[in-house]
Design a protein around this motif. Structure first.
Motif, PDB file in Angstrom:
ATOM      1  N   ARG B  12      -9.448 -30.407  74.309  1.00 22.45           N
ATOM      2  CA  ARG B  12      -9.943 -29.951  75.609  1.00 22.45           C
ATOM      3  C   ARG B  12     -10.719 -28.643  75.502  1.00 22.45           C
ATOM      4  NH1 ARG B  12      -4.892 -32.372  76.869  1.00 22.45           N
ATOM      5  NH2 ARG B  12      -4.962 -33.903  78.575  1.00 22.45           N
ATOM      6  N   ARG B  15     -14.280 -27.994  76.986  1.00 23.35           N
ATOM      7  CA  ARG B  15     -14.601 -27.473  78.331  1.00 23.35           C
ATOM      8  C   ARG B  15     -15.092 -26.026  78.251  1.00 23.35           C
ATOM      9  NH1 ARG B  15      -9.149 -30.636  80.566  1.00 23.35           N
ATOM     10  NH2 ARG B  15      -9.971 -32.729  80.125  1.00 23.35           N
ATOM     11  N   THR B  81     -12.424 -22.272  82.353  1.00 18.77           N
ATOM     12  CA  THR B  81     -13.832 -22.427  82.770  1.00 18.77           C
ATOM     13  C   THR B  81     -14.072 -21.812  84.146  1.00 18.77           C
ATOM     14  OG1 THR B  81     -13.295 -24.645  83.566  1.00 18.77           O
ATOM     15  CG2 THR B  81     -14.295 -24.476  81.371  1.00 18.77           C
ATOM     16  N   ASN B 173     -16.160 -29.391  84.879  1.00 23.37           N
ATOM     17  CA  ASN B 173     -14.739 -29.728  84.727  1.00 23.37           C
ATOM     18  C   ASN B 173     -14.485 -31.213  84.972  1.00 23.37           C
ATOM     19  OD1 ASN B 173     -13.900 -27.158  84.023  1.00 23.37           O
ATOM     20  ND2 ASN B 173     -13.024 -26.646  86.013  1.00 23.37           N
ATOM     21  N   GLU B 176     -16.026 -33.519  82.244  1.00 20.88           N
ATOM     22  CA  GLU B 176     -15.309 -33.537  80.969  1.00 20.88           C
ATOM     23  C   GLU B 176     -14.026 -34.374  81.061  1.00 20.88           C
ATOM     24  OE1 GLU B 176     -17.272 -33.294  78.532  1.00 20.88           O
ATOM     25  OE2 GLU B 176     -15.764 -32.178  77.398  1.00 20.88           O
TER      26      GLU B 176
END
Lengths: 219, 219
Positions: B12, B15, B81, B173, B176
């Motif tokens: 992850r 991101r 993010t 966000n 992804e």
């Protein structure tokens, strides 16, 4: 009415309902029921529910809560509490960018590391539950030990709070997610800082007032 | 180095790595591997991984990514993010409280309504996957139709973007999270606004540069 909260209190609407009481916000509650709790949610005489066209026009996801804050519609219970806290300020709200980031982090942490297993405890652990399943409950409790350990460490380092050394919307969001796991008393006993912290959260007058209203709703 | 991002790009960490490129942020990447991807993560000569004591001292949850931004440590990819966008401003960041609320809402929406089933598509749909399971993949695709329908509606109403009529951290966000579901081509074909939107997100130079770096990592 400036703030409308959609959702019965026996739903994730507890989150904004608790926060509204913390902040003393005048609000109207529209008791939208989760459709799965009704024998026939689509019947013409069914009460307003998450499958009703009138509510799907508010939230096409068909979930409660949503809010309408003076024309601004927002969904996702944990985003709603963060928004209301930021809007109204005070000690529950972030004081700066880093506090805001940490409150968002803990909120996402609760939603992604804890909520599914906490709900599994609530659903499967109580012997009286219609979905009682000791093995599934035990697996959920076991899976919660790691997030509980991380939470325990954070609470010890943070003086019993998650962000900024005081009760904030981050504590409220996380406590409401972990409330579902409270049938697992032995889990909380293993993590005393978590146990003290959730007891302190739930002794707040705004939480107690919200839960007292909730008890009046049909189960 | 002001900004350190912990995590291999096959995680992850995509991101924050994508966002850092969108914002042109100078950053250092520490390639922490997920422990489950190693035959023996606890071996003394194992590469730095999410079970390594050195990384658990950074994130006791044992997950990547985390960041250290000039001494400020933050976890949860989607919170990272949002934080970096708010901190650095510009078109990807919220312009006001309502935009900020909507970006947080969509982020929580992706994490709670879509991510689990999107990951199930990635894991179980491709015939070459070691965990290929057609029935589980089909169930995940079916469960994604409702959130995809809500997203389709929002994108049509929002001119192809989620918030503010422009590409923001909310699009990043959500895109992804939904990337994991892309093996289900027929699902995207059913929702043309979703298909156009994710194609536009993934045609951005910052996404392409991030993915090109990612391809250089061992699979």
């Amino acid at each position: 009415m400036a703030l409308r909260i959609y959702g019965v209190a026996r739903s994730r609407a507890t989150r904004p309902l608790w926060l509204a009481r913390e902040l003393g916000l005048d609000h109207e509650q529209v008791p939208v029921i989760q459709s799965y709790r009704l024998p026939d949610a689509a019947a013409p005489d069914a009460p307003l529910n998450t499958a009703s066209p009138a509510f799907l026009a508010v939230n096409p996801n068909g979930q409660v809560p949503s809010i309408d804050d003076d024309g601004f519609v927002l969904h996702e219970s944990l985003a709603i509490t963060l928004y209301l806290a930021r809007k109204h300020g005070g000690p529950l709200a972030p004081r700066d960018l880093r506090e805001e980031a940490l409150m968002t982090m803990w909120t996402l942490w609760a939603a992604t590391h804890a909520e599914e297993n906490a709900l599994a405890v609530l659903t499967h652990l109580p012997p009286a539950s219609p979905k009682h399943d000791a093995a599934r409950a035990a697996a959920a409790v076991a899976a919660l030990r790691r997030p509980f350990a991380a939470l325990e460490k954070a609470l010890r380092e943070g003086g019993g709070h998650l962000v900024g050394g005081r009760f904030t919307v981050a504590d409220l969001n996380v406590a409401e997610v972990l409330r579902y796991a409270q049938p697992a008393g032995e889990l909380f006993a293993e993590f005393p800082a978590v146990a003290s912290w959730i007891a302190a959260c739930q002794s707040r007058p705004a939480f107690r007032a919200m839960m007292a209203e909730r008890e009046k709703e049909p189960a």
